[in-house]
Write a protein that holds these residues in place. Structure first.
Motif, PDB file in Angstrom:
ATOM      1  N   ALA A   4     -13.763 -10.134  13.213  1.00  0.00           N
ATOM      2  CA  ALA A   4     -12.481  -9.533  12.867  1.00  0.00           C
ATOM      3  C   ALA A   4     -12.694  -8.071  12.508  1.00  0.00           C
ATOM      4  N   VAL A   5     -11.642  -7.259  12.737  1.00  0.00           N
ATOM      5  CA  VAL A   5     -11.731  -5.825  12.467  1.00  0.00           C
ATOM      6  C   VAL A   5     -10.442  -5.369  11.788  1.00  0.00           C
ATOM      7  N   PHE A   6     -10.600  -4.545  10.753  1.00  0.00           N
ATOM      8  CA  PHE A   6      -9.446  -3.929  10.094  1.00  0.00           C
ATOM      9  C   PHE A   6      -9.846  -2.536   9.641  1.00  0.00           C
ATOM     10  N   GLN A   7      -8.933  -1.579   9.812  1.00  0.00           N
ATOM     11  CA  GLN A   7      -9.202  -0.185   9.456  1.00  0.00           C
ATOM     12  C   GLN A   7      -8.537   0.195   8.134  1.00  0.00           C
ATOM     13  N   ILE A   8      -9.216   1.034   7.378  1.00  0.00           N
ATOM     14  CA  ILE A   8      -8.671   1.667   6.181  1.00  0.00           C
ATOM     15  C   ILE A   8      -8.638   3.160   6.486  1.00  0.00           C
ATOM     16  N   THR A   9      -7.440   3.746   6.504  1.00  0.00           N
ATOM     17  CA  THR A   9      -7.317   5.148   6.868  1.00  0.00           C
ATOM     18  C   THR A   9      -6.518   5.917   5.829  1.00  0.00           C
ATOM     19  N   LYS A 107      -4.387  -1.411  10.856  1.00  0.00           N
ATOM     20  CA  LYS A 107      -4.855  -0.501   9.816  1.00  0.00           C
ATOM     21  C   LYS A 107      -3.955  -0.499   8.601  1.00  0.00           C
ATOM     22  N   LEU A 108      -4.584  -0.130   7.482  1.00  0.00           N
ATOM     23  CA  LEU A 108      -3.908   0.143   6.232  1.00  0.00           C
ATOM     24  C   LEU A 108      -4.014   1.646   6.025  1.00  0.00           C
ATOM     25  N   VAL A 109      -2.894   2.272   5.682  1.00  0.00           N
ATOM     26  CA  VAL A 109      -2.865   3.703   5.428  1.00  0.00           C
ATOM     27  C   VAL A 109      -2.668   3.907   3.929  1.00  0.00           C
ATOM     28  N   ILE A 110      -3.492   4.764   3.342  1.00  0.00           N
ATOM     29  CA  ILE A 110      -3.375   5.072   1.922  1.00  0.00           C
ATOM     30  C   ILE A 110      -2.520   6.321   1.747  1.00  0.00           C
ATOM     31  N   ILE A 111      -1.525   6.201   0.874  1.00  0.00           N
ATOM     32  CA  ILE A 111      -0.630   7.315   0.573  1.00  0.00           C
ATOM     33  C   ILE A 111      -0.799   7.683  -0.901  1.00  0.00           C
ATOM     34  N   ARG A 112      -1.188   8.920  -1.127  1.00  0.00           N
ATOM     35  CA  ARG A 112      -1.354   9.399  -2.502  1.00  0.00           C
ATOM     36  C   ARG A 112      -0.371  10.527  -2.835  1.00  0.00           C
ATOM     37  N   HIS A 113      -0.026  11.330  -1.804  1.00  0.00           N
ATOM     38  CA  HIS A 113       0.857  12.487  -1.978  1.00  0.00           C
ATOM     39  C   HIS A 113       1.894  12.492  -0.853  1.00  0.00           C
ATOM     40  N   ALA A 114       2.956  13.248  -1.035  1.00  0.00           N
ATOM     41  CA  ALA A 114       4.031  13.323  -0.042  1.00  0.00           C
ATOM     42  C   ALA A 114       3.503  13.756   1.333  1.00  0.00           C
ATOM     43  N   ASP A 115       2.538  14.675   1.374  1.00  0.00           N
ATOM     44  CA  ASP A 115       1.990  15.136   2.658  1.00  0.00           C
ATOM     45  C   ASP A 115       1.324  14.009   3.447  1.00  0.00           C
ATOM     46  N   ASP A 116       0.836  12.985   2.741  1.00  0.00           N
ATOM     47  CA  ASP A 116       0.158  11.871   3.408  1.00  0.00           C
ATOM     48  C   ASP A 116       1.120  11.036   4.250  1.00  0.00           C
ATOM     49  N   LEU A 123       0.547   7.544  13.279  1.00  0.00           N
ATOM     50  CA  LEU A 123      -0.467   6.546  13.635  1.00  0.00           C
ATOM     51  C   LEU A 123       0.139   5.273  14.214  1.00  0.00           C
ATOM     52  N   LYS A 124      -0.651   4.615  15.039  1.00  0.00           N
ATOM     53  CA  LYS A 124      -0.269   3.322  15.621  1.00  0.00           C
ATOM     54  C   LYS A 124      -1.043   2.207  14.929  1.00  0.00           C
ATOM     55  N   GLY A 125      -0.499   1.012  14.959  1.00  0.00           N
ATOM     56  CA  GLY A 125      -1.204  -0.158  14.436  1.00  0.00           C
ATOM     57  C   GLY A 125      -1.141  -0.319  12.932  1.00  0.00           C
ATOM     58  N   ILE A 126      -0.205   0.344  12.267  1.00  0.00           N
ATOM     59  CA  ILE A 126      -0.126   0.240  10.805  1.00  0.00           C
ATOM     60  C   ILE A 126       0.428  -1.132  10.429  1.00  0.00           C
ATOM     61  N   LYS A 127      -0.386  -1.893   9.715  1.00  0.00           N
ATOM     62  CA  LYS A 127       0.011  -3.216   9.237  1.00  0.00           C
ATOM     63  C   LYS A 127       0.268  -3.221   7.740  1.00  0.00           C
ATOM     64  N   ALA A 128      -0.288  -2.215   7.043  1.00  0.00           N
ATOM     65  CA  ALA A 128      -0.130  -2.165   5.583  1.00  0.00           C
ATOM     66  C   ALA A 128      -0.199  -0.720   5.119  1.00  0.00           C
ATOM     67  N   VAL A 129       0.445  -0.493   3.971  1.00  0.00           N
ATOM     68  CA  VAL A 129       0.425   0.803   3.322  1.00  0.00           C
ATOM     69  C   VAL A 129       0.049   0.553   1.868  1.00  0.00           C
ATOM     70  N   ALA A 130      -0.903   1.326   1.366  1.00  0.00           N
ATOM     71  CA  ALA A 130      -1.281   1.233  -0.050  1.00  0.00           C
ATOM     72  C   ALA A 130      -0.935   2.550  -0.707  1.00  0.00           C
ATOM     73  N   VAL A 131      -0.206   2.471  -1.813  1.00  0.00           N
ATOM     74  CA  VAL A 131       0.194   3.680  -2.523  1.00  0.00           C
ATOM     75  C   VAL A 131      -0.437   3.701  -3.906  1.00  0.00           C
ATOM     76  N   TRP A 132      -0.657   4.890  -4.392  1.00  0.00           N
ATOM     77  CA  TRP A 132      -1.166   5.088  -5.746  1.00  0.00           C
ATOM     78  C   TRP A 132      -0.060   4.750  -6.730  1.00  0.00           C
ATOM     79  N   PRO A 133      -0.410   4.265  -7.924  1.00  0.00           N
ATOM     80  CA  PRO A 133       0.604   3.816  -8.893  1.00  0.00           C
ATOM     81  C   PRO A 133       1.655   4.877  -9.239  1.00  0.00           C
ATOM     82  N   GLU A 134       1.253   6.131  -9.289  1.00  0.00           N
ATOM     83  CA  GLU A 134       2.192   7.186  -9.673  1.00  0.00           C
ATOM     84  C   GLU A 134       3.065   7.666  -8.512  1.00  0.00           C
TER      85      GLU A 134
END
Length: 170
Positions: A4-9, A107-116, A123-134
């Motif tokens: 299995a393969v999963f990306q963290i971007t 892939k999971l995309v990490i969002i920390r700031h508005a620019d992200d 991007l293609k293939g986004i299955k999840a998004v992880a955001v910082w608590p703030e």
């Protein structure tokens, strides 16, 4: 080919490596074998400059390997495609990929700031998004069908990526 393969971007300094390490801990604690592949946007040096293998390459070797009773490391003086590296991973491993934004694996995309957030469109293939608590991501900015996680929900992310990872057909 890996099981299995999963990306963290995400962009630089969003927490990709920290999340990867926490996911590795989580998956291994569940008895899952994990292999990792990381893309580095810069030149990197995998060994000390005066190590024997570095000296071999400085003398002109295009491929160099070192092995011991514990591990093997191979350095090639050429880039490798992600699919090639996945093909070299253990067949029973869950491969976590850090980076390689333009590849097509889930892939999971990490969002920390508005620019992200532009990654959510680019991007293609986004299955999840992880955001910082703030950070508050508007619901209508989440790609269709993607799950939203708080970046510290490692167990939830681990459960989800196990279900949605790309699976080898072999």
């Amino acid at each position: 080919m890996a099981a299995a393969v999963f990306q963290i971007t995400g962009y630089k300094n969003t927490g990709k490596t920290t999340l990867m390490c926490r996911l590795i801990d989580d998956l291994v604690s569940r008895g899952i074998k994990v292999a990792t592949i990381k893309h580095d946007g810069h030149e990197f040096e995998a060994e000390a400059p005066h190590a024997d293998t570095a000296r071999h390459r400085n003398s002109g070797a295009i491929w160099s390997a070192i092995t011991s009773s514990e591990r093997t490391a191979i350095v090639k003086e050429e880039p490798s495609r992600l699919l090639e590296l996945i093909g070299e991973a253990p067949a029973d491993a869950f491969v976590l990929v850090e980076g390689f934004k333009q590849e097509v694996f889930p892939k999971l995309v990490i969002i920390r700031h508005a620019d992200d957030e532009r990654l959510l469109v680019d991007l293609k293939g986004i299955k999840a998004v992880a955001v910082w608590p703030e950070y508050r991501l508007r619901e209508d900015h989440i790609p269709a069908g993607a799950m939203l996680f708080e970046i510290n929900d490692v167990q939830g992310i681990g459960d989800y990526i196990r279900k949605t990872a790309w699976r080898s057909q072999s």
